[in-house]
Design a protein around this motif. Structure first.
Motif, PDB file in Angstrom:
ATOM      1  N   GLY A 229       2.039   5.518  -7.672  1.00  0.00           N
ATOM      2  CA  GLY A 229       0.857   5.874  -8.438  1.00  0.00           C
ATOM      3  C   GLY A 229       0.502   4.903  -9.547  1.00  0.00           C
ATOM      4  O   GLY A 229      -0.406   5.185 -10.348  1.00  0.00           O
TER       5      GLY A 229
ATOM      6  N   ARG B 262       0.831  -1.211   0.000  1.00  0.00           N
ATOM      7  CA  ARG B 262       0.000   0.000   0.000  1.00  0.00           C
ATOM      8  C   ARG B 262       0.863   1.257   0.000  1.00  0.00           C
ATOM      9  O   ARG B 262       0.548   2.247  -0.680  1.00  0.00           O
ATOM     10  N   ALA B 263       1.952   1.213   0.752  1.00  0.00           N
ATOM     11  CA  ALA B 263       2.877   2.354   0.727  1.00  0.00           C
ATOM     12  C   ALA B 263       3.493   2.514  -0.654  1.00  0.00           C
ATOM     13  O   ALA B 263       3.669   3.640  -1.149  1.00  0.00           O
TER      14      ALA B 263
ATOM     15  N   ASP C 154       0.958   4.168  -2.953  1.00  0.00           N
ATOM     16  CA  ASP C 154       0.882   5.609  -2.720  1.00  0.00           C
ATOM     17  C   ASP C 154       2.091   6.336  -3.309  1.00  0.00           C
ATOM     18  O   ASP C 154       1.966   7.430  -3.862  1.00  0.00           O
ATOM     19  N   GLU C 155       3.248   5.710  -3.207  1.00  0.00           N
ATOM     20  CA  GLU C 155       4.486   6.336  -3.672  1.00  0.00           C
ATOM     21  C   GLU C 155       4.558   6.419  -5.192  1.00  0.00           C
ATOM     22  O   GLU C 155       4.973   7.448  -5.740  1.00  0.00           O
TER      23      GLU C 155
END
Length: 451
Positions: free
Chosen positions: A368, A361-362, A365-366
């Motif tokens: 895209g 998930r990180a 987010d990082e």
């Protein structure tokens, strides 16, 4: 006979990733040339490295490279490669006898496996089982049982489903290429309806179920349906986890209409999702459950387990097969189940989920380029999209997987759109190998997203 080009298995077993050559190395490339002349082109391989030994979560190839395995032979080696209890039971059984055919002269191992399945599968009703070789055989025989028990013919399946490669199960599978294209005609009386794909349909579980049920009632009629067959988490279709409430609503409709609810837990079963079977996550009790893959630590075995009255509806001789429930495979299954219990591999799957999901998930987010991160236990996935959209990016998915392979980490792809990287590590995978493999994946995504 051609002299073998493979290196001898390494001893002691390796404990970390190690690259001695490029991937694939020269000996694997030589073996690949031999394969081209001898093996049908229709059989493809994700990564053409030729394995000579495996232990735990590591694979050693002919060139001495040691790879981290995030594929488990497609969710088969849940207990790890060459699990001691599996090896020990297989060795003993092979010394006693390798085959008699249960339909000729039976043996205790088959009965023991069926007893274990009655204990482990969802529900406290009376259960019986029949054993086969592959997941497709189990699914096909579940349909046979449902048809005899109900006297009906229609079978309902779902978008994005995968159920196997036999004629009947190809018809039940949704994706055409490579599984169905050119292989028809397929078995009749198979009807496909929408499932639940939260990332793409935006529906709640009850809403998605109502849509599917409406389609069934209008186009088929509930009183014509023998079975609804579904995967609690869809596998080849993209590791699609239905919205909560979808499975219970479908199961309730089946009960109300005398329809056999068949859970295809071939890929989700045997602790893979953090419980023995994925159906229990929402307390769904299937009438029949098809299992395979993780059942026997790498040996070919599958089963249909379910309500005793359904299994007994088929007259003697109606079910079986020469190799179904082979004694060595049964021994392996008993060793595999023993390992899952003693090592609490359901808890290990949850541990893996707790490590992997936050990192994916990180990463989403990082970068895209990951539209959705999903899954349970050690059945986890990242769906790749073009940045800022929900448009599938199959090309990026291929590049990410190839980069992981070059770095010595085996990952698999899947999905109707070919844009999902799926992670299926052995449930016994050591923490340091899990961390290292994820670091390789993260680096691959970052690098390829910028390319």
């Amino acid at each position: 006979m051609t002299a073998s080009t493979t290196a001898a298995p390494q001893a002691p077993a390796p404990r970390q990733r190690r690259l001695q050559t490029e991937i694939p190395g020269p000996l694997s490339r030589e073996l690949q040339q031999r394969r081209t002349g001898a093996v049908a082109a229709g059989v493809s391989s994700v990564l053409p490295v030729y394995v000579t030994s495996a232990s735990g979560g590591l694979l050693t190839d002919a060139d001495g490279n040691v790879l981290i395995d995030f594929g488990s032979g497609i969710a088969v080696t849940n207990v790890g490669h060459s699990a001691p209890a599996v090896v020990d039971r297989v060795r003993k059984q092979a010394c006693w006898f390798t085959h008699t055919c249960f339909m000729v002269t039976p043996y205790e191992g088959y009965v023991e496996v069926c007893e274990a399945l009655a204990e482990l599968t969802p529900g406290d009703h009376a259960k019986k089982s029949v054993l086969f070789n592959s997941g497709a055989e189990a699914v096909e025989n579940a349909v046979k049982i449902a048809r005899v028990a109900t006297g009906r013919q229609a079978v309902v399946v779902f978008d994005h489903a995968y159920h196997g490669r036999t004629n009947l199960t190809m018809g039940m599978t949704a994706k055409s290429v490579p599984y169905k294209h050119g292989f028809g005609p397929f078995a009749p009386e198979i009807y496909r309806v929408p499932g639940s794909y939260p990332f793409r349909d935006g529906l709640s579980g009850p809403e998605a179920a109502a849509l599917a049920i409406d389609r069934v009632e209008k186009q088929i009629g509930g009183d014509q349906v023998a079975a609804v067959v579904l995967e609690p988490i869809q596998g080849e279709g993209g590791f699609i986890e239905p919205a909560r409430g979808f499975l219970p609503a479908i199961a309730a409709w089946c009960r109300e209409n005398g329809v056999v609810y068949v859970a295809d837990e071939v890929q989700t079963g045997f602790c893979r999702t953090g419980s023995w079977f994925a159906s229990t996550d929402e307390d769904v009790v299937p009438d029949l459950i098809a299992t395979a893959k993780g059942i026997a630590g790498g040996l070919p075995l599958s089963a249909v387990t379910g309500r005793a009255e359904l299994l007994d509806a088929v007259p003697p001789g109606g079910l079986g097969g020469t190799y179904g429930g082979n004694p060595i495979a049964c021994a392996a299954a008993l060793g595999s189940i023993e390992t899952m219990k003693t090592e609490d591999l359901a808890a290990s799957a949850k541990r893996i989920e707790g490590v992997v999901l936050p990192r994916l998930r990180a990463l989403a987010d990082e970068t895209g380029v990951i539209g959705d991160v999903r899954g349970r236990g050690a059945m986890l996935a990242a769906e790749f999209v073009h940045a800022g959209t929900s448009e599938p990016d199959a090309d990026l998915t291929k590049r990410v997987a190839a980069a992981c392979h070059r770095a010595g980490v085996v990952v698999l792809t899947c999905g109707t759109y070919g844009n999902v990287v799926r992670l299926l590590p052995p449930l016994s995978l050591a923490d340091d190998l899990l961390d290292e493999g994820l670091s390789v994946l993260e680096h691959a995504v970052r690098t390829e997203a910028r390319a």
